[in-house]
Design an enzyme around this catalytic site. Structure first.
Site, PDB file in Angstrom:
ATOM      1  N   TRP A  11       0.782  -1.424   0.421  1.00  0.00           N
ATOM      2  CA  TRP A  11      -0.129  -0.248   0.065  1.00  0.00           C
ATOM      3  C   TRP A  11       0.862   1.076   0.423  1.00  0.00           C
ATOM      4  O   TRP A  11       2.066   1.009   0.515  1.00  0.00           O
ATOM      5  CB  TRP A  11      -0.977   0.319   1.061  1.00  0.00           C
ATOM      6  N   ASP A  37       0.596  -9.148   0.954  1.00  0.00           N
ATOM      7  CA  ASP A  37      -0.491  -8.074   2.108  1.00  0.00           C
ATOM      8  C   ASP A  37      -0.850  -7.389  -0.064  1.00  0.00           C
ATOM      9  O   ASP A  37       0.312  -5.923   0.334  1.00  0.00           O
ATOM     10  CB  ASP A  37      -0.853  -8.380   2.831  1.00  0.00           C
ATOM     11  N   TYR A  87      -5.196  -0.395  -4.483  1.00  0.00           N
ATOM     12  CA  TYR A  87      -4.000   0.618  -3.912  1.00  0.00           C
ATOM     13  C   TYR A  87      -3.391   1.066  -5.997  1.00  0.00           C
ATOM     14  O   TYR A  87      -3.550  -0.395  -6.618  1.00  0.00           O
ATOM     15  CB  TYR A  87      -2.826  -0.871  -3.999  1.00  0.00           C
ATOM     16  N   GLN A 120      -8.130  -7.371   9.527  1.00  0.00           N
ATOM     17  CA  GLN A 120      -7.549  -5.738   9.817  1.00  0.00           C
ATOM     18  C   GLN A 120      -7.621  -5.201   9.721  1.00  0.00           C
ATOM     19  O   GLN A 120      -7.593  -4.375   9.280  1.00  0.00           O
ATOM     20  CB  GLN A 120      -6.860  -6.729   7.958  1.00  0.00           C
ATOM     21  N   PRO A 126       1.961  -0.978  11.851  1.00  0.00           N
ATOM     22  CA  PRO A 126       2.756  -1.079  13.070  1.00  0.00           C
ATOM     23  C   PRO A 126       3.205   0.118  12.978  1.00  0.00           C
ATOM     24  O   PRO A 126       3.996   0.107  14.348  1.00  0.00           O
ATOM     25  CB  PRO A 126       3.546  -2.308  12.981  1.00  0.00           C
ATOM     26  N   ALA A 179       2.974   3.554  13.258  1.00  0.00           N
ATOM     27  CA  ALA A 179       2.189   4.283  12.435  1.00  0.00           C
ATOM     28  C   ALA A 179       2.905   5.208  11.647  1.00  0.00           C
ATOM     29  O   ALA A 179       3.327   6.378  11.891  1.00  0.00           O
ATOM     30  CB  ALA A 179       2.161   4.813  13.865  1.00  0.00           C
TER      31      ALA A 179
END
Length: 337
Positions: A21, A49, A54, A177, A207, A209
């Site tokens: 992403w 993933d 995206y 998710q 994770p 941020a």
């Protein structure tokens, strides 16, 4: 690399997951994206993933090309459906049957595979009956185009309702998710207990941020050149909620904790989410291969209880814990062009 079961399912995934992403197909050139994917493979990452939205499907294409030639059975490929894609017409979005059935075929073509291991509802669709959505997912699974299904950013009540229908339809609903980090803990009170009860595992995104937990953003200092906070293709909007001096000052206070554990700040952040027993994997992204190489060192790390307590003390009241935030941030209607 360490590996974990995805919830109570039989599917085993790498506890560090590579996600594309905001990078592949938009922020970084394809050659760099491919180098990052190959670095992930070299580090033992087997789980990748992505989502059709995206870079408006380009990210799936880039990932499919980067994984070409790999043994398919040795990989776990995850993608998602919900947000508008293509020309973004009125049926190019949402979780209606028409869109799901067409979207999975598009994703498989771009990813150069006959199936995905996990097909996820990227958000909850308030405009479509849940029965229609889950029935379409059941047909995707029963046709062999996906092995398991999951959801992203659903509330605990929505997860329970989806799980009940999945049981009736005899399809493996195995994951959630959500966003989760030291700074964003809104899933802990409701989503995690519901998921644990139902046998779902968390695959957590952001994770670090959006990079804030690396400590590279200093209060009162200019933004690092080329950082996500300077990105005008969506990155700066996503990181904006953390770009406050009170947050940045607290994050700087984590440096001694990371140093004492022999970890970088990013490694500490990724290792922190993996301490939650309901977390099956943490998604990392990268624009350079060396970022992958460094962040995977969080795999297998156990943070002592006293260090976990110090992290809570340092961050204090800048942590967001309100479980209502999941529903508040949910789309109220389908997004169309």
């Amino acid at each position: 690399m360490d590996y974990r079961h995805l919830g109570r399912s039989g599917l085993v995934i790498s506890e560090i997951i590579y996600g594309n992403w905001l990078t592949h197909g938009s922020q970084v050139e394809n050659d760099a994206a491919t180098a990052c994917v190959h670095a992930a493979l070299d580090a033992g990452i087997t789980t990748f993933d992505t989502a059709d939205v995206y870079a408006n499907t380009a990210a799936e294409t880039v990932l499919g090309e980067a994984l070409a030639g790999q043994r398919r059975e040795s990989l776990e490929i995850l993608t998602k459906v919900y947000w508008p894609t293509g020309p973004k017409g009125h049926n190019d979005t949402g979780l209606g049957r028409k869109h799901i059935m067409e979207a999975i075929d598009g994703s498989l073509q771009r990813l150069q595979t006959d199936y995905v291991d996990l097909y996820q509802a990227h958000r909850f669709d308030v405009t479509t009956p849940l029965e229609e959505t889950m029935s379409a997912f059941a047909d995707v699974v029963h046709s062999g185009k996906a092995h398991y299904i999951g959801v992203s950013e659903w509330t605990a009540d929505q997860i329970r309702a989806g799980a009940a229908l999945a049981r009736e339809l005899k399809i493996p609903f195995v994951s959630s998710q959500p966003q989760y980090s030291m700074l964003w803990r809104v899933i802990e009170e409701e989503v995690v207990p519901a998921s644990a009860e139902l046998g779902l595992g968390q695959i957590v995104w952001s994770p670090i941020a959006q990079g804030v937990l690396t400590g590279k953003y200093k209060p009162g200092q200019p933004l690092p050149e080329g950082s996500r906070a300077t990105d005008d293709k969506g990155g700066s909007n996503m990181i904006a909620r953390w770009m406050r001096d009170d947050v940045l000052e607290r994050v700087q206070g984590l440096t001694p904790v990371a140093d004492e554990l022999g970890l970088s700040m990013a490694q500490l952040a990724v290792a922190w989410v993996l301490q939650n027993d309901n977390v099956s994997g943490a998604i990392i992204g990268a624009s350079r291969p060396e970022q992958v190489t460094e962040n995977v060192k969080a795999a297998g790390v156990r943070i002592p209880a006293e260090a976990m307590a110090r992290i809570d003390e340092v961050l204090g009241d800048v942590v967001e814990r309100d479980p209502a935030r999941t529903k508040q941030d949910m789309p109220r209607k389908r997004a169309v062009a």
